[in-house]
Design a protein around this motif. Structure first.
Motif, PDB file in Angstrom:
ATOM      1  N   GLY A 166      -4.660  -6.505   0.577  1.00  0.00           N
ATOM      2  CA  GLY A 166      -4.973  -5.199   1.146  1.00  0.00           C
ATOM      3  C   GLY A 166      -6.149  -4.556   0.439  1.00  0.00           C
ATOM      4  O   GLY A 166      -6.925  -5.228  -0.241  1.00  0.00           O
TER       5      GLY A 166
ATOM      6  N   ASP B   4       0.840  -1.193   0.000  1.00  0.00           N
ATOM      7  CA  ASP B   4       0.000   0.000   0.000  1.00  0.00           C
ATOM      8  C   ASP B   4       0.882   1.251   0.000  1.00  0.00           C
ATOM      9  O   ASP B   4       2.059   1.198   0.373  1.00  0.00           O
TER      10      ASP B   4
ATOM     11  N   VAL C  63      -4.087  -3.741  -3.997  1.00  0.00           N
ATOM     12  CA  VAL C  63      -2.964  -4.056  -3.113  1.00  0.00           C
ATOM     13  C   VAL C  63      -3.132  -5.503  -2.653  1.00  0.00           C
ATOM     14  O   VAL C  63      -4.156  -5.854  -2.060  1.00  0.00           O
TER      15      VAL C  63
END
Length: 152
Positions: free
Chosen positions: A132, A82, A129
């Protein structure tokens, strides 16, 4: 075969438009590099952009093909980590956003190297991500594209 062959095409040709549109993902990865994101953390990149109408006017072609990327280019990136700089990689992050590229190039007296490299960015990028969040940054501008392409 012997020798080296260098294919050449006009920007205003179908081949020129396709070749430029194919650079959408490359531009997103380049912009990531420029804002300091580690390029080896990009796991996958794919993208597309509209094909600009053919024209014999190479100045108009330069404007149209770059408008296709900046106002119609869409990219999907899969990345390893990220980052808070993803919003900086799209065309909406630049001061000139909303200005057709014909005007950007005219202002630079058609000297490509005098144009700030930050203007060369796709319109919209989805950043996935790994393990993520998923971000979508930027937006396309169909009205500007229609005007650039000469649609009525």
């Amino acid at each position: 075969p012997e020798g080296v062959f260098l294919p050449a095409y006009a920007t205003g040709s179908t081949a020129g438009s396709v070749a430029t549109a194919a650079r959408a993902a490359e531009l997103a990865v380049f912009r990531l590099l420029e804002v300091g994101y580690e390029p080896t953390d990009v796991l996958h990149a794919s993208g597309s952009a509209p094909m600009a109408p053919a024209t014999r006017d190479e100045d108009l072609a330069m404007g149209r093909t770059n408008d296709a990327l900046a106002y119609g280019g869409e990219v999907h990136l899969q990345v390893a980590r990220d980052d808070d700089r993803f919003e900086q990689i799209v065309s909406t992050a630049r001061d000139e956003y909303g200005t057709p590229f014909v005007e950007v190039f005219e202002e630079a007296d058609w000297d490509f190297y005098e144009v700030d490299e930050r203007v060369f960015a796709p319109a919209k990028v989805t950043v996935d991500v790994l393990d993520g969040p998923v971000y979508t940054v930027g937006e396309t501008d169909e009205e500007l594209l229609a005007a650039s392409f000469g649609y009525r």
